[in-house]
Design an enzyme around this catalytic site. Structure first.
Site, PDB file in Angstrom:
ATOM      1  N   PRO A   2      36.883  37.683  34.366  1.00 48.22           N
ATOM      2  CA  PRO A   2      36.334  38.429  35.499  1.00 48.22           C
ATOM      3  C   PRO A   2      37.376  38.688  36.588  1.00 48.22           C
ATOM      4  O   PRO A   2      38.250  37.860  36.838  1.00 48.22           O
ATOM      5  CB  PRO A   2      35.223  37.500  36.008  1.00 48.22           C
ATOM      6  CG  PRO A   2      34.834  36.694  34.826  1.00 48.22           C
ATOM      7  CD  PRO A   2      36.104  36.485  34.053  1.00 48.22           C
ATOM      8  N   GLU A   3      37.276  39.853  37.206  1.00 48.12           N
ATOM      9  CA  GLU A   3      38.203  40.210  38.274  1.00 48.12           C
ATOM     10  C   GLU A   3      37.642  39.724  39.613  1.00 48.12           C
ATOM     11  O   GLU A   3      36.504  39.273  39.714  1.00 48.12           O
ATOM     12  CB  GLU A   3      38.388  41.725  38.290  1.00 48.12           C
ATOM     13  CG  GLU A   3      38.516  42.339  36.912  1.00 48.12           C
ATOM     14  CD  GLU A   3      39.941  42.698  36.525  1.00 48.12           C
ATOM     15  OE1 GLU A   3      40.765  42.954  37.398  1.00 48.12           O
ATOM     16  OE2 GLU A   3      40.213  42.717  35.307  1.00 48.12           O
ATOM     17  N   LYS A  51      39.778  34.117  41.867  1.00 49.64           N
ATOM     18  CA  LYS A  51      38.843  34.061  40.744  1.00 49.64           C
ATOM     19  C   LYS A  51      38.119  32.716  40.666  1.00 49.64           C
ATOM     20  O   LYS A  51      37.464  32.421  39.676  1.00 49.64           O
ATOM     21  CB  LYS A  51      39.597  34.327  39.439  1.00 49.64           C
ATOM     22  CG  LYS A  51      40.251  35.703  39.385  1.00 49.64           C
ATOM     23  CD  LYS A  51      40.951  35.904  38.059  1.00 49.64           C
ATOM     24  CE  LYS A  51      41.648  37.253  38.007  1.00 49.64           C
ATOM     25  NZ  LYS A  51      42.305  37.502  36.719  1.00 49.64           N
ATOM     26  N   ASN A 165      42.962  41.982  34.231  1.00 49.42           N
ATOM     27  CA  ASN A 165      43.608  42.940  33.339  1.00 49.42           C
ATOM     28  C   ASN A 165      43.163  44.384  33.584  1.00 49.42           C
ATOM     29  O   ASN A 165      43.941  45.323  33.389  1.00 49.42           O
ATOM     30  CB  ASN A 165      43.328  42.556  31.884  1.00 49.42           C
ATOM     31  CG  ASN A 165      44.512  42.864  30.997  1.00 49.42           C
ATOM     32  OD1 ASN A 165      45.652  42.607  31.371  1.00 49.42           O
ATOM     33  ND2 ASN A 165      44.258  43.425  29.827  1.00 49.42           N
ATOM     34  N   ARG A 246      47.915  39.808  26.495  1.00 51.85           N
ATOM     35  CA  ARG A 246      46.764  40.548  27.009  1.00 51.85           C
ATOM     36  C   ARG A 246      46.963  42.035  26.755  1.00 51.85           C
ATOM     37  O   ARG A 246      48.099  42.514  26.730  1.00 51.85           O
ATOM     38  CB  ARG A 246      46.592  40.291  28.508  1.00 51.85           C
ATOM     39  CG  ARG A 246      46.309  38.841  28.846  1.00 51.85           C
ATOM     40  CD  ARG A 246      46.089  38.673  30.321  1.00 51.85           C
ATOM     41  NE  ARG A 246      45.925  37.278  30.686  1.00 51.85           N
ATOM     42  CZ  ARG A 246      45.681  36.855  31.922  1.00 51.85           C
ATOM     43  NH1 ARG A 246      45.582  37.732  32.908  1.00 51.85           N
ATOM     44  NH2 ARG A 246      45.542  35.575  32.183  1.00 51.85           N
TER      45      ARG A 246
END
Length: 260
Positions: A2-3, A51, A165, A246
């Site tokens: 999660p961002e 985060k 990401n 990633r």
């Protein structure tokens, strides 16, 4: 993973549900905390830090959690059916007379003294959605290692906290550089705008149910998740490659620099 905007929304939802009320249910399903009983203590606040989530509880305690890739906190009305996953995935339950918060797949869960929070989140750079946001400091952190690829520098939470990401790929696109361009090779004027751009994107999305960086309905992101499809700006096929484990998405026409 999660961002920062998603974590901010989660913190707000938990705060609205729990803050100011005494706990009537407490169940931390982690061996280290299996005997901990928080019943009767009030939840003071739920605060996001990058985060990370910090649930502060009466008596000088903080329940720290990190959602990682699969974690989630769900809030249910009293007596409501829990639907966030099978029971064996539940790691924490905090309930009041009216609401129950259930933490699923929380691989990071710590109960600490509130004054010790810095030991878990003190390494983070300026929080893009926090009161400590400082674009000058964030820029200095990013440029401290000029040879580092732009995408890696943006993901490093020690530089600035909250980028994942999705935002990495979108920020690289909007900056006109591939994720592999050394950040020191980015023209100074574009580098200087990066922190403010990141802050603007996360702030704009923290209240939205669907994240967008384009402002176009039905075409929410410029490159992330669009591998093999045409770039929304120039029509060139968007590419996908691995960057430090990633996925990285980019347009080979709109973005300049190494191509992985």
């Amino acid at each position: 993973m999660p961002e920062g905007d998603t974590v901010w929304q989660t913190a707000r939802r938990l705060h609205t549900a729990l803050a100011g009320a005494a706990l009537t249910r407490s169940d931390l399903r982690v061996p280290k905390y299996a005997t901990v009983d928080l019943i009767g203590r009030s939840v003071l606040d739920v605060t996001p830090r990058g985060k990370h989530l910090l649930t502060r509880i009466e008596g000088g305690l903080t329940l720290h959690s990190h959602l990682r890739m699969e974690g989630a906190w769900q809030v249910y009305e009293r007596g409501g059916r829990w639907s966030g996953g099978p029971g064996h995935q539940i790691r924490a339950v905090l309930g009041t007379a009216d609401r129950t918060a259930v933490g699923y797949r929380l691989t990071v869960l710590n109960l600490i003294r509130t004054p010790e929070e810095d030991g878990l989140v003190g390494h983070l750079g300026p929080d893009l959605l926090g009161p400590d946001w400082n674009p000058g400091r964030a820029l200095g952190n990013l440029l401290a290692d000029p040879a580092r690829p732009l995408g890696e520098a943006l993901l490093d939470q020690r530089n600035l906290a909250g980028i994942g990401n999705i935002y990495k790929s979108e920020l690289c696109f909007l900056t006109g550089a591939t994720p592999w361009l050394p950040i020191g090779a980015l023209p100074r004027d574009r580098a200087a705008k990066l922190p403010a751009l990141a802050h603007r994107l996360l702030t704009a999305n923290r209240d939205r149910p669907v994240r967008t960086t384009t402002g176009r309905r039905g075409q929410d992101l410029f490159v992330y998740g669009r591998a093999g499809r045409p770039c929304l700006r120039c029509g060139t096929v968007v590419r996908l490659a691995d960057q430090d484990g990633r996925p990285a998405y980019w347009c080979p026409s709109c973005q300049q620099g190494p191509m992985d």
